[in-house]
Design an enzyme around this catalytic site. Structure first.
Site, PDB file in Angstrom:
ATOM      1  N   GLU A 162       0.945   5.712   0.716  1.00 10.55           N
ATOM      2  CA  GLU A 162       0.333   6.839   1.407  1.00 10.55           C
ATOM      3  C   GLU A 162       0.649   8.151   0.694  1.00 10.55           C
ATOM      4  OE1 GLU A 162       0.000   6.857   5.684  1.00 10.55           O
ATOM      5  OE2 GLU A 162       1.051   8.786   5.741  1.00 10.55           O
TER       6      GLU A 162
ATOM      7  N   HIS B  44       3.706  -0.793   3.819  1.00 13.66           N
ATOM      8  CA  HIS B  44       3.007   0.472   3.567  1.00 13.66           C
ATOM      9  C   HIS B  44       4.058   1.537   3.272  1.00 13.66           C
ATOM     10  CE1 HIS B  44      -0.410   3.194   3.765  1.00 13.66           C
ATOM     11  NE2 HIS B  44       0.263   4.001   4.569  1.00 13.66           N
TER      12      HIS B  44
ATOM     13  N   SER C  36       0.821  -1.203   0.000  1.00 12.95           N
ATOM     14  CA  SER C  36       0.000   0.000   0.000  1.00 12.95           C
ATOM     15  C   SER C  36       0.858   1.258   0.000  1.00 12.95           C
ATOM     16  CB  SER C  36      -0.934  -0.006   1.214  1.00 12.95           C
ATOM     17  OG  SER C  36      -0.213  -0.236   2.417  1.00 12.95           O
TER      18      SER C  36
ATOM     19  N   ASP D 287      -1.895  14.988  16.427  1.00 12.19           N
ATOM     20  CA  ASP D 287      -0.977  15.887  17.123  1.00 12.19           C
ATOM     21  C   ASP D 287      -1.522  17.307  17.100  1.00 12.19           C
ATOM     22  OD1 ASP D 287       0.863  13.794  17.531  1.00 12.19           O
ATOM     23  OD2 ASP D 287       1.648  14.066  15.498  1.00 12.19           O
TER      24      ASP D 287
ATOM     25  N   PHE E 110      11.681  14.638   9.912  1.00 10.25           N
ATOM     26  CA  PHE E 110      10.560  13.732  10.177  1.00 10.25           C
ATOM     27  C   PHE E 110      10.880  12.800  11.350  1.00 10.25           C
ATOM     28  CE2 PHE E 110       8.848  13.790   5.531  1.00 10.25           C
ATOM     29  CZ  PHE E 110       8.351  15.054   5.755  1.00 10.25           C
TER      30      PHE E 110
END
Length: 288
Positions: free
Chosen positions: A17, A265, A15, A109, A215
Protein backbone atom coordinates in the site's frame (compact mmCIF):
# COMPACT_ATOMS: atom_id res chain seq x y z
CA UNK A 1 -5.06 -6.75 -15.37
CA UNK A 2 -6.48 -9.39 -13.00
CA UNK A 3 -9.16 -8.84 -10.38
CA UNK A 4 -8.11 -9.29 -6.77
CA UNK A 5 -10.85 -11.82 -6.07
CA UNK A 6 -9.41 -13.95 -8.88
CA UNK A 7 -5.90 -13.60 -7.47
CA UNK A 8 -7.08 -14.68 -4.02
CA UNK A 9 -8.92 -17.66 -5.50
CA UNK A 10 -5.70 -18.72 -7.23
CA UNK A 11 -3.48 -18.67 -4.13
CA UNK A 12 -1.72 -16.56 -1.52
CA UNK A 13 -1.36 -12.88 -2.40
CA UNK A 14 1.34 -10.40 -1.39
CA UNK A 15 0.47 -6.75 -1.77
CA UNK A 16 1.71 -3.25 -0.93
CA UNK A 17 0.00 0.00 0.00
CA UNK A 18 1.12 3.54 -0.88
CA UNK A 19 -0.21 7.03 -0.28
CA UNK A 20 -0.28 9.95 -2.74
CA UNK A 21 2.63 12.32 -1.95
CA UNK A 22 2.01 16.03 -1.59
CA UNK A 23 5.43 17.37 -2.58
CA UNK A 24 7.85 16.98 -5.47
CA UNK A 25 10.32 15.26 -3.15
CA UNK A 26 7.59 12.88 -2.02
CA UNK A 27 6.74 12.06 -5.63
CA UNK A 28 10.38 11.26 -6.36
CA UNK A 29 10.53 9.03 -3.29
CA UNK A 30 7.40 7.19 -4.32
CA UNK A 31 8.76 6.60 -7.83
CA UNK A 32 11.96 5.21 -6.33
CA UNK A 33 9.97 2.98 -3.97
CA UNK A 34 7.81 1.65 -6.80
CA UNK A 35 10.92 0.87 -8.86
CA UNK A 36 12.45 -0.96 -5.89
CA UNK A 37 9.34 -2.98 -5.09
CA UNK A 38 8.12 -3.83 -8.59
CA UNK A 39 10.75 -6.61 -8.97
CA UNK A 40 9.17 -8.39 -6.00
CA UNK A 41 6.19 -9.08 -8.24
CA UNK A 42 3.38 -8.06 -5.87
CA UNK A 43 -0.04 -9.56 -6.53
CA UNK A 44 -1.49 -6.06 -6.36
CA UNK A 45 -0.75 -2.63 -4.92
CA UNK A 46 -3.15 -0.10 -3.41
CA UNK A 47 -3.24 3.68 -3.30
CA UNK A 48 -4.97 5.48 -0.45
CA UNK A 49 -7.50 8.31 -0.71
CA UNK A 50 -7.09 11.45 1.38
CA UNK A 51 -9.69 12.47 3.95
CA UNK A 52 -12.66 14.14 2.30
CA UNK A 53 -11.23 13.60 -1.17
CA UNK A 54 -8.15 15.74 -0.58
CA UNK A 55 -6.07 13.50 -2.85
CA UNK A 56 -8.80 12.66 -5.37
CA UNK A 57 -6.85 13.59 -8.49
CA UNK A 58 -3.47 12.37 -7.24
CA UNK A 59 -4.93 9.00 -6.24
CA UNK A 60 -6.58 8.64 -9.64
CA UNK A 61 -3.44 9.61 -11.54
CA UNK A 62 -1.15 7.27 -9.59
CA UNK A 63 -3.55 4.35 -10.07
CA UNK A 64 -3.93 4.96 -13.80
CA UNK A 65 -0.17 5.46 -14.24
CA UNK A 66 0.46 2.13 -12.50
CA UNK A 67 -2.08 0.48 -14.77
CA UNK A 68 -0.56 1.92 -17.93
CA UNK A 69 3.17 2.07 -17.15
CA UNK A 70 4.02 -0.76 -14.77
CA UNK A 71 3.49 -4.49 -14.43
CA UNK A 72 1.67 -3.98 -11.11
CA UNK A 73 -2.07 -4.44 -10.58
CA UNK A 74 -3.45 -1.32 -8.86
CA UNK A 75 -6.32 -1.02 -6.39
CA UNK A 76 -7.84 2.42 -5.80
CA UNK A 77 -9.14 3.42 -2.38
CA UNK A 78 -12.34 5.46 -2.33
CA UNK A 79 -14.10 6.98 0.70
CA UNK A 80 -17.70 8.15 0.94
CA UNK A 81 -17.14 10.96 3.45
CA UNK A 82 -17.74 14.51 2.15
CA UNK A 83 -18.94 13.25 -1.24
CA UNK A 84 -22.41 13.17 -2.73
CA UNK A 85 -23.65 10.01 -4.39
CA UNK A 86 -23.34 11.67 -7.80
CA UNK A 87 -19.72 12.66 -7.11
CA UNK A 88 -18.84 9.12 -6.10
CA UNK A 89 -20.59 7.72 -9.17
CA UNK A 90 -18.54 10.07 -11.38
CA UNK A 91 -15.28 8.98 -9.72
CA UNK A 92 -16.21 5.33 -10.18
CA UNK A 93 -17.10 5.95 -13.84
CA UNK A 94 -13.66 7.48 -14.44
CA UNK A 95 -11.98 4.41 -12.97
CA UNK A 96 -14.24 2.13 -15.01
CA UNK A 97 -13.47 3.97 -18.22
CA UNK A 98 -9.71 3.92 -17.47
CA UNK A 99 -9.79 0.13 -17.13
CA UNK A 100 -9.24 -0.03 -13.36
CA UNK A 101 -10.73 -3.23 -11.99
CA UNK A 102 -9.99 -3.17 -8.25
CA UNK A 103 -11.37 -0.88 -5.54
CA UNK A 104 -11.34 -0.60 -1.76
CA UNK A 105 -14.63 0.95 -0.62
CA UNK A 106 -14.47 2.84 2.67
CA UNK A 107 -16.92 4.94 4.65
CA UNK A 108 -14.04 7.22 5.55
CA UNK A 109 -13.08 9.21 8.63
CA UNK A 110 -13.99 12.85 9.12
CA UNK A 111 -11.27 15.19 7.79
CA UNK A 112 -9.76 17.81 10.03
CA UNK A 113 -11.34 21.28 10.11
CA UNK A 114 -14.19 20.30 7.78
CA UNK A 115 -17.77 19.53 8.75
CA UNK A 116 -18.18 15.93 7.54
CA UNK A 117 -21.25 14.47 5.85
CA UNK A 118 -22.08 11.07 4.43
CA UNK A 119 -24.73 10.86 1.72
CA UNK A 120 -23.74 7.19 1.52
CA UNK A 121 -23.72 6.40 5.22
CA UNK A 122 -22.09 2.96 5.15
CA UNK A 123 -19.22 1.37 3.28
CA UNK A 124 -21.64 -1.27 2.00
CA UNK A 125 -23.60 1.52 0.27
CA UNK A 126 -20.43 2.44 -1.62
CA UNK A 127 -19.87 -1.21 -2.51
CA UNK A 128 -23.38 -1.34 -3.99
CA UNK A 129 -22.77 1.87 -5.95
CA UNK A 130 -19.54 0.42 -7.35
CA UNK A 131 -21.49 -2.64 -8.50
CA UNK A 132 -24.04 -0.41 -10.19
CA UNK A 133 -21.52 1.85 -11.94
CA UNK A 134 -19.00 -0.86 -12.74
CA UNK A 135 -21.43 -3.27 -14.30
CA UNK A 136 -19.43 -6.21 -13.01
CA UNK A 137 -16.02 -4.75 -13.87
CA UNK A 138 -14.88 -4.03 -10.33
CA UNK A 139 -13.63 -6.40 -7.65
CA UNK A 140 -14.54 -4.50 -4.50
CA UNK A 141 -12.86 -4.83 -1.13
CA UNK A 142 -13.72 -3.42 2.29
CA UNK A 143 -11.82 -2.72 5.49
CA UNK A 144 -11.75 -4.94 8.57
CA UNK A 145 -10.48 -4.29 12.10
CA UNK A 146 -9.21 -7.39 13.93
CA UNK A 147 -9.55 -5.62 17.29
CA UNK A 148 -12.90 -4.07 16.37
CA UNK A 149 -13.67 -0.76 14.72
CA UNK A 150 -13.07 2.17 17.10
CA UNK A 151 -16.70 3.29 16.61
CA UNK A 152 -18.27 -0.11 17.30
CA UNK A 153 -20.26 -0.64 20.49
CA UNK A 154 -18.65 -3.98 21.21
CA UNK A 155 -16.87 -6.80 19.41
CA UNK A 156 -20.06 -8.79 18.82
CA UNK A 157 -21.69 -5.80 17.15
CA UNK A 158 -18.53 -5.14 15.13
CA UNK A 159 -18.35 -8.68 13.79
CA UNK A 160 -22.02 -8.70 12.81
CA UNK A 161 -21.65 -5.48 10.83
CA UNK A 162 -18.37 -6.68 9.30
CA UNK A 163 -19.96 -9.95 8.16
CA UNK A 164 -22.75 -7.99 6.46
CA UNK A 165 -20.23 -5.73 4.75
CA UNK A 166 -18.06 -8.63 3.60
CA UNK A 167 -21.09 -10.45 2.23
CA UNK A 168 -21.55 -7.57 -0.23
CA UNK A 169 -17.83 -7.37 -1.11
CA UNK A 170 -15.33 -9.64 -2.84
CA UNK A 171 -12.60 -9.48 -0.18
CA UNK A 172 -11.45 -7.58 2.89
CA UNK A 173 -8.16 -6.01 3.99
CA UNK A 174 -7.48 -5.41 7.66
CA UNK A 175 -6.17 -2.43 9.53
CA UNK A 176 -2.66 -3.15 10.82
CA UNK A 177 -2.36 -5.12 14.07
CA UNK A 178 0.38 -6.72 16.13
CA UNK A 179 -1.14 -9.85 17.69
CA UNK A 180 -1.88 -12.78 15.40
CA UNK A 181 -4.61 -14.11 17.69
CA UNK A 182 -6.69 -10.99 17.08
CA UNK A 183 -6.78 -11.75 13.37
CA UNK A 184 -7.44 -15.47 13.84
CA UNK A 185 -10.24 -14.80 16.34
CA UNK A 186 -11.85 -12.38 13.86
CA UNK A 187 -11.76 -14.96 11.05
CA UNK A 188 -13.22 -17.62 13.35
CA UNK A 189 -16.01 -15.32 14.52
CA UNK A 190 -16.83 -14.35 10.94
CA UNK A 191 -17.01 -18.02 9.97
CA UNK A 192 -19.43 -18.55 12.83
CA UNK A 193 -21.64 -15.93 11.21
CA UNK A 194 -21.50 -17.77 7.88
CA UNK A 195 -18.97 -15.39 6.29
CA UNK A 196 -16.19 -16.95 4.22
CA UNK A 197 -15.12 -13.90 2.21
CA UNK A 198 -11.29 -13.81 2.29
CA UNK A 199 -9.80 -11.15 4.56
CA UNK A 200 -6.16 -10.27 3.92
CA UNK A 201 -4.21 -9.24 7.04
CA UNK A 202 -2.48 -5.85 6.93
CA UNK A 203 1.03 -5.54 8.35
CA UNK A 204 2.86 -2.32 9.24
CA UNK A 205 6.50 -2.86 10.23
CA UNK A 206 7.64 -0.48 12.96
CA UNK A 207 10.32 1.76 11.47
CA UNK A 208 9.49 4.95 13.38
CA UNK A 209 8.38 4.53 16.99
CA UNK A 210 6.56 7.84 17.47
CA UNK A 211 4.82 7.48 14.13
CA UNK A 212 3.53 3.97 14.81
CA UNK A 213 2.32 4.95 18.28
CA UNK A 214 0.35 7.81 16.73
CA UNK A 215 -1.11 5.55 14.03
CA UNK A 216 -2.08 2.96 16.64
CA UNK A 217 -3.84 5.58 18.74
CA UNK A 218 -5.78 6.92 15.75
CA UNK A 219 -6.80 3.50 14.48
CA UNK A 220 -7.59 1.88 17.81
CA UNK A 221 -4.92 -0.79 17.35
CA UNK A 222 -3.33 -2.02 20.55
CA UNK A 223 0.44 -1.47 20.66
CA UNK A 224 1.72 -4.35 22.80
CA UNK A 225 3.43 -3.22 26.00
CA UNK A 226 6.34 -5.65 25.64
CA UNK A 227 7.09 -4.42 22.12
CA UNK A 228 6.79 -0.80 23.25
CA UNK A 229 9.33 -1.45 26.03
CA UNK A 230 11.79 -3.06 23.61
CA UNK A 231 11.53 -0.17 21.20
CA UNK A 232 11.63 2.61 23.78
CA UNK A 233 14.83 1.09 25.15
CA UNK A 234 16.52 1.80 21.81
CA UNK A 235 14.50 4.80 20.59
CA UNK A 236 17.67 6.89 20.32
CA UNK A 237 18.99 4.40 17.74
CA UNK A 238 16.70 4.49 14.68
CA UNK A 239 18.52 1.63 12.94
CA UNK A 240 17.90 -0.62 15.95
CA UNK A 241 14.24 0.40 16.10
CA UNK A 242 13.87 -0.55 12.44
CA UNK A 243 15.74 -3.83 12.96
CA UNK A 244 13.46 -4.88 15.82
CA UNK A 245 10.38 -3.69 13.95
CA UNK A 246 11.29 -5.72 10.89
CA UNK A 247 12.07 -8.78 13.02
CA UNK A 248 8.71 -8.59 14.81
CA UNK A 249 6.82 -8.02 11.54
CA UNK A 250 8.58 -11.00 9.95
CA UNK A 251 7.50 -13.24 12.84
CA UNK A 252 3.91 -11.97 12.57
CA UNK A 253 3.88 -12.60 8.80
CA UNK A 254 5.23 -16.13 9.19
CA UNK A 255 2.64 -16.99 11.82
CA UNK A 256 -0.13 -15.61 9.63
CA UNK A 257 1.02 -17.64 6.63
CA UNK A 258 1.38 -20.77 8.77
CA UNK A 259 -2.19 -20.24 10.00
CA UNK A 260 -3.50 -20.11 6.43
CA UNK A 261 -4.01 -16.38 5.88
CA UNK A 262 -5.01 -15.70 2.26
CA UNK A 263 -2.22 -13.17 1.83
CA UNK A 264 -0.21 -10.35 3.36
CA UNK A 265 -0.80 -6.65 2.74
CA UNK A 266 2.17 -4.41 3.63
CA UNK A 267 1.63 -0.80 4.67
CA UNK A 268 4.85 0.58 3.16
CA UNK A 269 4.51 4.28 4.09
CA UNK A 270 6.08 4.86 0.65
CA UNK A 271 9.37 3.24 1.64
CA UNK A 272 10.68 -0.09 0.36
CA UNK A 273 13.34 -1.09 2.87
CA UNK A 274 11.30 -2.93 5.52
CA UNK A 275 9.11 -4.69 2.96
CA UNK A 276 12.12 -5.91 0.98
CA UNK A 277 13.80 -7.16 4.17
CA UNK A 278 10.68 -9.04 5.28
CA UNK A 279 10.36 -10.59 1.83
CA UNK A 280 13.94 -11.82 2.11
CA UNK A 281 13.42 -13.08 5.68
CA UNK A 282 10.36 -15.06 4.61
CA UNK A 283 12.10 -16.45 1.52
CA UNK A 284 9.36 -15.15 -0.76
CA UNK A 285 9.99 -15.36 -4.51
CA UNK A 286 11.07 -12.36 -6.53
CA UNK A 287 9.69 -11.83 -10.03
CA UNK A 288 11.93 -12.50 -12.99
Amino acid sequence: MPRIDELLAAGTTFSFEFFPPQTDAGERKLRDTLNELEPLGPSFVSVTYGAGGSTRERTHQIVVDMLERTTMTPMAHLTAVCHTRDELAAILARYRDAGVQNLLALRGDAPRDVAPFWELERAVDLVELAREVGGGQFAVGVAAHPEGHPASHDLTDDRRHLATKLAAADFGVTQFFFTVEDYLDMVEQLAGLGCDTPVVPGVMPVTNLRQIERFAELSGAVFPADLARRLHAVEDRPDEVARIGTEVATELCQRLLDAGAPGLHFYTLNSSTATREIYANLGLPVAG
